[in-house]
Design a protein around this motif. Structure first.
Motif, PDB file in Angstrom:
ATOM      1  N   ALA A 106      -7.800  43.859 -19.600  1.00  0.00           N
ATOM      2  CA  ALA A 106      -6.425  44.363 -19.481  1.00  0.00           C
ATOM      3  C   ALA A 106      -6.324  45.338 -18.310  1.00  0.00           C
ATOM      4  O   ALA A 106      -5.341  45.322 -17.550  1.00  0.00           O
ATOM      5  N   VAL A 107      -7.354  46.171 -18.142  1.00  0.00           N
ATOM      6  CA  VAL A 107      -7.374  47.113 -17.009  1.00  0.00           C
ATOM      7  C   VAL A 107      -7.380  46.333 -15.695  1.00  0.00           C
ATOM      8  O   VAL A 107      -6.630  46.655 -14.756  1.00  0.00           O
TER       9      VAL A 107
ATOM     10  N   TYR B 281      -1.313  51.224 -17.875  1.00  0.00           N
ATOM     11  CA  TYR B 281      -1.541  50.475 -19.112  1.00  0.00           C
ATOM     12  C   TYR B 281      -1.363  51.431 -20.283  1.00  0.00           C
ATOM     13  O   TYR B 281      -1.989  52.495 -20.297  1.00  0.00           O
ATOM     14  N   VAL B 282      -0.553  51.056 -21.233  1.00  0.00           N
ATOM     15  CA  VAL B 282      -0.144  51.880 -22.382  1.00  0.00           C
ATOM     16  C   VAL B 282       0.078  53.352 -21.977  1.00  0.00           C
ATOM     17  O   VAL B 282      -0.385  54.276 -22.639  1.00  0.00           O
ATOM     18  N   GLY B 283       0.811  53.514 -20.885  1.00  0.00           N
ATOM     19  CA  GLY B 283       1.215  54.850 -20.460  1.00  0.00           C
ATOM     20  C   GLY B 283       0.178  55.606 -19.656  1.00  0.00           C
ATOM     21  O   GLY B 283       0.366  56.787 -19.355  1.00  0.00           O
ATOM     22  N   LYS B 284      -0.924  54.963 -19.318  1.00  0.00           N
ATOM     23  CA  LYS B 284      -1.954  55.643 -18.522  1.00  0.00           C
ATOM     24  C   LYS B 284      -2.054  54.991 -17.142  1.00  0.00           C
ATOM     25  O   LYS B 284      -2.098  53.756 -17.043  1.00  0.00           O
ATOM     26  N   LYS B 285      -2.091  55.830 -16.112  1.00  0.00           N
ATOM     27  CA  LYS B 285      -2.273  55.296 -14.759  1.00  0.00           C
ATOM     28  C   LYS B 285      -3.701  54.789 -14.590  1.00  0.00           C
ATOM     29  O   LYS B 285      -4.662  55.492 -14.918  1.00  0.00           O
TER      30      LYS B 285
ATOM     31  N   SER C 279       9.225  53.855 -16.971  1.00  0.00           N
ATOM     32  CA  SER C 279      10.301  53.912 -15.978  1.00  0.00           C
ATOM     33  C   SER C 279      10.613  52.493 -15.507  1.00  0.00           C
ATOM     34  O   SER C 279       9.982  51.533 -15.959  1.00  0.00           O
ATOM     35  N   SER C 280      11.553  52.395 -14.576  1.00  0.00           N
ATOM     36  CA  SER C 280      11.912  51.063 -14.067  1.00  0.00           C
ATOM     37  C   SER C 280      10.744  50.456 -13.281  1.00  0.00           C
ATOM     38  O   SER C 280      10.693  49.249 -13.078  1.00  0.00           O
ATOM     39  N   GLY C 281       9.814  51.298 -12.855  1.00  0.00           N
ATOM     40  CA  GLY C 281       8.664  50.794 -12.099  1.00  0.00           C
ATOM     41  C   GLY C 281       7.495  50.391 -12.980  1.00  0.00           C
ATOM     42  O   GLY C 281       6.466  49.956 -12.489  1.00  0.00           O
ATOM     43  N   THR C 282       7.656  50.573 -14.306  1.00  0.00           N
ATOM     44  CA  THR C 282       6.543  50.264 -15.214  1.00  0.00           C
ATOM     45  C   THR C 282       6.468  48.766 -15.482  1.00  0.00           C
ATOM     46  O   THR C 282       7.480  48.132 -15.807  1.00  0.00           O
ATOM     47  N   PHE C 283       5.285  48.215 -15.331  1.00  0.00           N
ATOM     48  CA  PHE C 283       5.080  46.802 -15.658  1.00  0.00           C
ATOM     49  C   PHE C 283       4.837  46.714 -17.172  1.00  0.00           C
ATOM     50  O   PHE C 283       3.843  47.265 -17.664  1.00  0.00           O
ATOM     51  N   PRO C 284       5.741  46.075 -17.929  1.00  0.00           N
ATOM     52  CA  PRO C 284       5.565  46.075 -19.388  1.00  0.00           C
ATOM     53  C   PRO C 284       4.322  45.296 -19.813  1.00  0.00           C
ATOM     54  O   PRO C 284       4.101  44.171 -19.345  1.00  0.00           O
TER      55      PRO C 284
END
Lengths: 33, 603
Positions: free
Chosen positions: B400-401, B417-421, B555-560
Motif C-alpha cells: 500500500a505504501v 496513506y490513512v492520513g500519513k504523508k 483535502s482536495s489533493g488527497t488520493f482516497p
C-alpha cells in the motif's frame, strides 16, 4: 561439533538482525529512537 | 470449472466475509486493552502472566525496543526448540524411542528455525523423526508463539499508521500475551473440539499394530492430533502431525473437516483487515485491503481450479475420461485425495499458499504446470492474499505504501496513506522489505541450481541424505540438483518453490525434493530467517517513523485510499512487482513446462 556450528549460526543471524535494525534506525536519521 | 466448485467458492467467501467484521472488531478491542466478554475469565490469568514476566503492559515501546524484544523472544524460542529436538531421546513422551540420531544437527536447525518463523517447512517425516514431546512442546509452542508474534507485529505496524506524534508503537509482551489468551486460545478450544467431533484423534497411545486384509503387518500412527491440527490451521502454521499433512485421514477426515480447515486458515488474516480499519478510524480502509486480497485470491483460485479440472492432453490422448461426472471429479487427479477431488484440492492449494499456512491436502508437485504456477505465484507475491496471521496484513501495507507512492508520482500528488504523508524513508523501508524477499528466493534458487558438490571426501557430507537414521542407507547426492525428483523445468520449479516457500514462511513443499541434507536444511533455514526477520525489521522502522508524524487532514489533493479504485491499484502493484521480479524464474519453470507439455502431446 556440528551442534556448535548450528547454534553459532543461529546466534550470528540474530546479531546481524540487530545490526540491520541499527542500520534502519540510522537511515531514518533518528539514532536516539 | 464445475458448478459444485463455484458453489463451494461462493459459500467459502461468504463465510470469510461474515467472520471478518466481528472477529476483526473483537481483535481491535483486545489489542486496545479494552474489556471483552472474556475479560472476566481470562483477566486474572493475563495479569498473573505480566507479574510472572515482570512486564508493565501500559509501558509502550519505541519501534527499536519492540523489535529487540521480538528478536530476543524468537531467538530464545529457537534455541529451546533446537535443544529439545536434539535431546528428545532422553525426554518423556517418546513411546517410539526416537532420538538425536533421527534428528541430526542440520535437521534440528532447519526444524527449529522453521517453527520459530511460522514457516513449518518439514524436511523430516514426522512419524519417523519427532517424539510426542517434541511435537507437543518443542514444536507446538511455536505454533502459538510464532503466530502471536506475527499478529503482534502487524498490530504494532497498524499503530504506526493510527497514532499521531507518538514515539511508541505498543508493548510487545502485552501484545503477545493478549493475542495468545484472548484470540488464539478461545478459537483453538472451539476448533479443537470441532475437530475431535469430526473424527480427528486426540490420544497419547502409541501406534496401533494391525493386520491388513492381505495378512501384512502395518503400524498406524496416532497421537494428540486434534490439538495440534487446530493451531496449525488457525495460526497459519501448516506443519503436519503426519507426513501426508492434511491429506492424511486422521488430520482431515472428511469434506466437512476440509471446509472447516479452509475457514480456519483465512479467518484471522481476513479479520485483521477489519482490525486495521477500526484502529485507523475508518473501516472502509480495511475493506479496501480486504477487497484487494479477495480479488487476487479469487483470480488464483479460478485459474488453479480450471487448470486442474482441464487435466492434461496426455490423459485425453490415452483415452482416459477426464470429464467430471456424478461418479468422478474428472480432470487431473494425480496427487489428489479421492475424498476431496479437484475443486476442494485446488481451493486448498490456493488458500494455503495465499496464506502462509503451508498445510496441504494434495501434492502440489503433481499439479499441471499452470495449476502449480498459482501456488508458486501466491507465495512469490509475498503471501499477501490474506497471508499469514499478521504477516499478510503487514505485507499488504508494505505494498500500500508503494502503491500510494507510485500513484503520487503518476498524478503529481504528495503520497498519503490513512492520513500519513509517505516520504523518502517510508518508501526506502518498504522497498528494502520487498528486495530482501526477492534476493533470498532468487539467490538461493540460483545457488542450488548450480552448486556441484563432490560425492566423496569431506565436502560430500554437505549434501548427504542421512538415510541410515531411518532404516535405509546414507546417500551422498553431490550436486544440489541431484536431490530433485524430476529434471528439466519441473525440477527447477521444485527448487524455486522450496525457497519461495521458505522465504515466504509458507512451509508447503512441492514434494519431489529430498530436502533433508545439510545443504538444503541450512540454506532453507537461512531463507526462512531472512524472510521473517529481515522483512519485519524495516516495516517496524516504517511504523516507528509514521507514528511520529501528525495525521494530515483530508483535502482536495488527497488520493482516497478507501475506494475500489485504490483496491484495484493495490492489486496492480502487487501483480506488477511480483511479475517484474519473478517472471524470468517462472518462465524457466512452470511456463516452459506448460509449453513442453503441449508440444509433447502433439508429437
Amino acid at each position: 561439533m556440528s551442534d556448535l556450528i548450528f547454534v553459532s549460526l543461529s546466534i550470528s543471524f540474530f546479531l546481524v538482525a540487530l545490526a540491520y535494525t541499527h542500520a534502519c534506525q540510522k537511515l531514518g536519521g533518528n539514532p536516539d529512537d | 470449472m464445475t458448478l459444485p466448485a463455484l458453489l463451494q467458492l461462493v459459500v467459502y467467501f461468504a463465510i470469510i466475509v461474515l467472520i471478518t467484521r466481528p472477529l476483526g472488531a473483537y481483535m481491535a478491542r483486545v489489542f486496545a486493552g479494552e474489556q471483552t466478554f472474556l475479560s472476566r475469565a481470562l483477566g486474572p490469568l493475563e495479569r498473573w502472566t505480566y507479574r510472572l514476566l515482570g512486564v508493565d503492559p501500559e509501558q509502550d515501546m519505541k519501534w527499536t525496543t519492540y523489535c529487540r524484544a521480538m528478536l530476543a523472544f524468537s531467538l530464545v524460542g529457537l534455541m529451546f526448540t533446537y535443544g529439545a529436538l536434539r535431546l528428545q531421546g532422553v525426554l518423556p513422551l517418546n513411546p517410539q524411542q526416537l532420538g538425536a540420531r533421527q534428528m541430526p544437527p542440520h535437521l534440528a536447525f532447519n526444524t527449529a528455525v522453521s517453527f520459530a518463523t511460522n514457516t513449518n517447512w518439514q524436511s523430516y517425516s514426522p512419524e519417523l523423526t519427532v517424539s510426542y514431546f517434541s511435537n507437543m512442546v518443542a514444536l507446538a509452542i511455536h505454533n502459538w508463539a510464532s503466530a502471536a508474534v506475527g499478529i503482534a507485529v502487524a498490530i504494532a505496524i497498524i499503530r504506526g499508521f493510527a497514532r499521531s506524534r507518538s514515539s511508541t508503537i505498543g508493548n510487545f509482551w502485552a501484545d503477545v500475551v493478549r493475542c495468545t489468551l484472548y484470540v488464539l486460545l478461545p478459537l483453538c478450544l472451539v476448533g479443537g473440539v470441532l475437530f475431535v467431533a469430526l473424527g480427528v484423534p486426540q490420544t497419547f497411545a502409541p501406534s496401533l499394530a494391525v493386520t491388513t486384509l492381505e495378512g501384512g503387518k502395518q503400524a498406524i500412527a496416532l497421537g494428540p492430533v486434534a490439538s495440534q491440527e487446530v493451531i496449525k490451521q488457525l495460526g497459519t502454521n501448516g506443519g503436519g502431525f503426519f507426513n501426508a499433512n492434511s491429506a492424511h485421514p486422521f488430520e482431515n477426515p472428511s469434506a466437512l473437516s476440509n471446509f472447516l480447515t479452509l475457514i480456519m486458515i483465512w479467518s484471522i488474516p481476513a479479520a485483521i483487515t477489519h482490525t486495521f480499519g477500526k484502529m485507523v478510524g475508518n473501516a472502509k480502509q480495511g475493506w479496501a485491503i480486504f477487497g484487494s486480497m479477495a480479488a487476487l485470491a479469487i483470480a488464483g483460485i479460478l485459474v488453479c481450479t480450471a487448470a486442474e479440472q482441464a487435466g492434461t492432453p496426455h490423459l485425453a490422448r490415452a483415452h482416459i475420461d477426464t470429464a467430471a461426472s456424478a461418479l468422478q471429479p474428472g480432470g487431473n487427479m494425480e496427487g489428489k485425495e479421492v475424498r476431496f477431488g479437484v475443486a476442494a484440492s485446488a481451493l486448498f492449494a490456493a488458500v494455503t499458499t495465499g496464506a502462509s499456512s503451508g498445510a496441504v491436502n494434495s501434492m502440489h508437485d503433481s499439479y499441471t504446470p499452470l495449476g502449480g504456477l498459482v501456488p508458486l505465484f501466491n507465495m512469490l507475491t509475498g503471501e499477501v492474499i490474506f497471508g499469514g496471521v499478521g504477516a499478510g496484513l503487514y505485507g499488504m501495507l508494505m505494498f500500500a505504501v508503494l502503491a500510494v507512492f507510485i500513484a503520487g508520482l503518476m498524478v503529481g500528488r504528495t503520497p498519503e496513506y490513512v492520513g500519513k504523508k509517505i516520504e523518502r524513508f517510508e518508501v526506502q523501508m518498504a522497498m528494502l522489505a520487498t528486495l530482501v524477499l526477492a534476493a533470498s528466493v532468487l539467490g538461493f534458487t540460483a545457488l542450488s541450481s548450480t552448486v556441484d558438490l563432490p560425492k566423496q571426501g569431506l565436502l560430500a557430507a554437505l549434501n548427504t541424505w542421512p538415510g541410515s537414521a531411518y532404516g535405509a542407507t546414507d546417500a551422498a547426492l553431490g550436486a544440489a540438483t541431484s536431490n530433485l525428483g524430476n529434471g528439466g523445468p519441473h525440477g527447477f520449479s521444485e527448487i524455486l518453490y522450496s525457497y519461495a516457500s521458505g522465504t515466504g514462511n509458507n512451509g508447503s513443499a512441492f514434494a519431489g525434493i529430498t530436502a533433508n541434507t545439510p545443504w538444503y536444511d541450512t540454506t532453507l533455514g537461512l531463507a526462512m530467517l531472512i524472510g521473517r526477520f529481515l522483512m519485519i525489521i524495516p516495516l517496524l522502522a516504517l511504523a516507528g517513523a509514521l507514528a511520529k508524524k501528525s495525521r494530515v487532514a483530508v483535502s482536495s489533493g488527497t488520493f482516497p485510499t478507501d475506494t475500489p479504485t485504490f483496491a484495484a491499484l493495490l492489486v496492480g502493484v502487487v501483480v506488477i512487482v511480483g511479475a517484474l521480479t519473478y517472471i524470468p524464474g517462472l518462465a524457466l519453470g512452470p511456463i516452459v513446462e506448460h509449453y513442453q507439455m503441449l508440444a509433447l502431446a502433439t508429437h
